[in-house]
Design an enzyme around this catalytic site. Structure first.
Site, PDB file in Angstrom:
ATOM      1  N   TYR A  31      -1.930  -1.430  10.287  1.00 30.16           N
ATOM      2  CA  TYR A  31      -1.943  -1.505   8.824  1.00 30.16           C
ATOM      3  C   TYR A  31      -0.605  -1.021   8.262  1.00 30.16           C
ATOM      4  O   TYR A  31       0.063  -1.711   7.490  1.00 30.16           O
ATOM      5  CB  TYR A  31      -3.106  -0.675   8.279  1.00 30.16           C
ATOM      6  N   SER A  58       0.878  -1.178   0.000  1.00 32.19           N
ATOM      7  CA  SER A  58       0.000   0.000   0.000  1.00 32.19           C
ATOM      8  C   SER A  58       0.909   1.219   0.000  1.00 32.19           C
ATOM      9  O   SER A  58       2.090   1.114   0.333  1.00 32.19           O
ATOM     10  CB  SER A  58      -0.843  -0.024   1.281  1.00 32.19           C
TER      11      SER A  58
HETATM   12  N1  NAD Z   1      -8.638  -0.380  -1.020  1.00 33.75           N
HETATM   13  C1  NAD Z   1      -7.579   0.380  -0.795  1.00 33.75           C
HETATM   14  O1  NAD Z   1      -7.682   1.607  -0.629  1.00 33.75           O
HETATM   15  C2  NAD Z   1      -6.199  -0.247  -0.762  1.00 33.75           C
HETATM   16  C3  NAD Z   1      -5.097   0.605  -0.926  1.00 33.75           C
HETATM   17  C4  NAD Z   1      -3.820   0.058  -0.890  1.00 33.75           C
HETATM   18  C5  NAD Z   1      -3.648  -1.292  -0.709  1.00 33.75           C
HETATM   19  N2  NAD Z   1      -4.725  -2.104  -0.545  1.00 33.75           N
HETATM   20  C6  NAD Z   1      -4.476  -3.542  -0.337  1.00 33.75           C
HETATM   21  O2  NAD Z   1      -4.975  -4.242  -1.455  1.00 33.75           O
HETATM   22  C7  NAD Z   1      -5.289  -5.583  -1.067  1.00 33.75           C
HETATM   23  C8  NAD Z   1      -6.676  -5.924  -1.565  1.00 33.75           C
HETATM   24  O3  NAD Z   1      -7.579  -5.056  -0.920  1.00 33.75           O
HETATM   25  P1  NAD Z   1      -8.952  -4.570  -1.577  1.00 33.75           P
HETATM   26  O4  NAD Z   1      -9.030  -3.120  -1.358  1.00 33.75           O
HETATM   27  O5  NAD Z   1      -9.110  -5.128  -2.925  1.00 33.75           O
HETATM   28  O6  NAD Z   1      -9.959  -5.237  -0.531  1.00 33.75           O
HETATM   29  P2  NAD Z   1     -11.260  -6.146  -0.705  1.00 33.75           P
HETATM   30  O7  NAD Z   1     -11.862  -6.208   0.648  1.00 33.75           O
HETATM   31  O8  NAD Z   1     -12.074  -5.699  -1.855  1.00 33.75           O
HETATM   32  O9  NAD Z   1     -10.635  -7.577  -1.083  1.00 33.75           O
HETATM   33  C9  NAD Z   1      -9.895  -8.326  -0.172  1.00 33.75           C
HETATM   34  C10 NAD Z   1     -10.119  -9.802  -0.491  1.00 33.75           C
HETATM   35  O10 NAD Z   1      -9.252 -10.545   0.375  1.00 33.75           O
HETATM   36  C11 NAD Z   1      -9.995 -11.633   0.894  1.00 33.75           C
HETATM   37  N3  NAD Z   1      -9.398 -12.049   2.162  1.00 33.75           N
HETATM   38  C12 NAD Z   1      -9.425 -11.397   3.354  1.00 33.75           C
HETATM   39  N4  NAD Z   1      -8.794 -12.117   4.278  1.00 33.75           N
HETATM   40  C13 NAD Z   1      -8.340 -13.234   3.656  1.00 33.75           C
HETATM   41  C14 NAD Z   1      -7.612 -14.374   4.098  1.00 33.75           C
HETATM   42  N5  NAD Z   1      -7.247 -14.520   5.382  1.00 33.75           N
HETATM   43  N6  NAD Z   1      -7.303 -15.331   3.189  1.00 33.75           N
HETATM   44  C15 NAD Z   1      -7.695 -15.217   1.890  1.00 33.75           C
HETATM   45  N7  NAD Z   1      -8.412 -14.173   1.429  1.00 33.75           N
HETATM   46  C16 NAD Z   1      -8.726 -13.195   2.310  1.00 33.75           C
HETATM   47  C17 NAD Z   1     -11.405 -11.121   1.061  1.00 33.75           C
HETATM   48  O11 NAD Z   1     -12.352 -12.179   1.133  1.00 33.75           O
HETATM   49  C18 NAD Z   1     -11.553 -10.267  -0.200  1.00 33.75           C
HETATM   50  O12 NAD Z   1     -12.047 -11.025  -1.277  1.00 33.75           O
HETATM   51  C19 NAD Z   1      -5.123  -5.634   0.448  1.00 33.75           C
HETATM   52  O13 NAD Z   1      -3.876  -6.203   0.755  1.00 33.75           O
HETATM   53  C20 NAD Z   1      -5.162  -4.170   0.852  1.00 33.75           C
HETATM   54  O14 NAD Z   1      -4.476  -3.929   2.058  1.00 33.75           O
HETATM   55  C21 NAD Z   1      -5.999  -1.617  -0.573  1.00 33.75           C
END
Ligand code: NAD
Length: 288
Positions: free
Chosen positions: A153, A140
């Site tokens: 986080y 991130s």
């Molecule tokens: N959304 C943002 O603003 C953002 C920004 C930077 C980084 N990220 C990172 O991107 C990645 C994806 O996040 P997103 O925003 O797409 O979130 P999201 O909630 O849309 O998707 C996350 C997915 O991970 C799955 N998941 C959660 N825990 C799990 C586990 N223990 N084992 C397997 N699957 C699991 C969930 O079921 C979900 O399908 C994460 O690592 C998040 O930290 C997100």
């Protein structure tokens, strides 16, 4: 000459939603078979169905090292190789340190850090034998710059950046590539489902806080395109979005300025939290 990027077999953890789902779609678009691995099997199956015959689904909790190994081994047994491993599953957590407890730290470390370590370790074993492969870890912007009011986080995401950039150097001699994805805020369900959010950080307040820093959210699709372009050009760190590019560079080239902005953000977060706590106490007082 750079090798053409033509993955045949990929695994995306957390591939059933948001950024992971969009990365899975991009990889399918580049001709790869993609295994969508997610805690939510129904959503993983629905995603694989949407992506067509080059995608399949598997239930996976990345916290379980043996389960991650089993998925990687099963994919290699079925498809004969693993070209791209995307360790993307993650959870969002927010709140000032004094509002958080061990559960928040455990969740962040288990999913956002151990989950990545498990995926990296399992994929690396296969890729060492192949002497090829690309590991992409989703960190991130909070892995590049300090993110106050989201300590578990930002701690785990910094660790993922460290793990990825160090492993990249170690893995190069084996023909294995490692990249780390560092987007700003992306419009995904994660923003609405902060793990055990304190009252001050719950519900719609996450989105309104985020808008103060980044008025327009990135889309998962844009983030995924940048991610897969970054794989194709073998970038070490893949920042996505204006905020990510500017703040990461500011911290490197103008640290006092960047730290002043981060301090402003921390002060603002504390003010918002204390106001929310005051409102909650007022409400409780009126009800009593
Ligand atoms: N959304 C943002 O603003 C953002 C920004 C930077 C980084 N990220 C990172 O991107 C990645 C994806 O996040 P997103 O925003 O797409 O979130 P999201 O909630 O849309 O998707 C996350 C997915 O991970 C799955 N998941 C959660 N825990 C799990 C586990 N223990 N084992 C397997 N699957 C699991 C969930 O079921 C979900 O399908 C994460 O690592 C998040 O930290 C997100």
């Amino acid at each position: 000459m750079r090798k053409a990027f033509a993955p045949q077999v990929s695994i995306v953890t957390g591939g059933a939603s948001g950024i992971g789902k969009a990365i899975a779609a991009e990889l399918v678009g580049r001709g790869s078979h993609v295994v969508v691995a997610d805690l939510d099997l129904a959503a993983a199956r629905a995603t694989a169905q949407e992506l067509g015959s080059r995608a399949s689904a598997v239930e996976l909790d990345v916290v379980d090292a043996a389960a991650v190994r089993a998925v990687v081994d099963a994919v290699v047994a079925e498809h004969g190789r693993l070209d791209v491993m995307v360790n993307n599953a993650g959870v969002g957590l927010g709140g000032l340190l004094e509002e958080l407890d061990e559960r928040h730290w455990d969740k962040a470390i288990d999913v956002n850090l151990r989950g990545v370590v498990h995926g990296v370790t399992a994929a690396y074993a296969v890729m060492r034998t192949q002497r090829s492969g690309h590991i992409l870890n989703t960190a991130s912007l909070a892995g590049l710059i300090p993110a106050p009011s989201m300590l578990p986080y930002t701690t785990t995401k910094h660790a993922v950046v460290g793990l990825s950039t160090a492993l990249r150097a170690e893995a190069a001699a084996l023909g294995i590539r490692v990249s780390v994805l560092c987007p700003g805020f992306v419009d995904t369900p994660l923003l609405d489902s902060m793990y055990e959010a304190p009252a001050s950080f719950g519900g719609s307040s996450v989105r309104s806080r985020v808008r103060m820093l980044q008025p327009r959210f990135l889309t998962a699709e844009h983030t995924a395109r940048r991610a897969v372009d970054g794989l194709a050009s073998d970038k070490a760190v893949i920042p996505v979005g204006f905020l990510a590019h500017v703040s990461w560079r500011a911290l490197r080239y103008a640290p006092p300025l960047a730290r002043a902005v981060i301090q402003l953000q921390a002060t603002g977060a504390r003010r918002i939290t204390e106001r929310a706590a005051g409102r909650a106490a007022g409400g409780a007082g009126r009800r009593a």
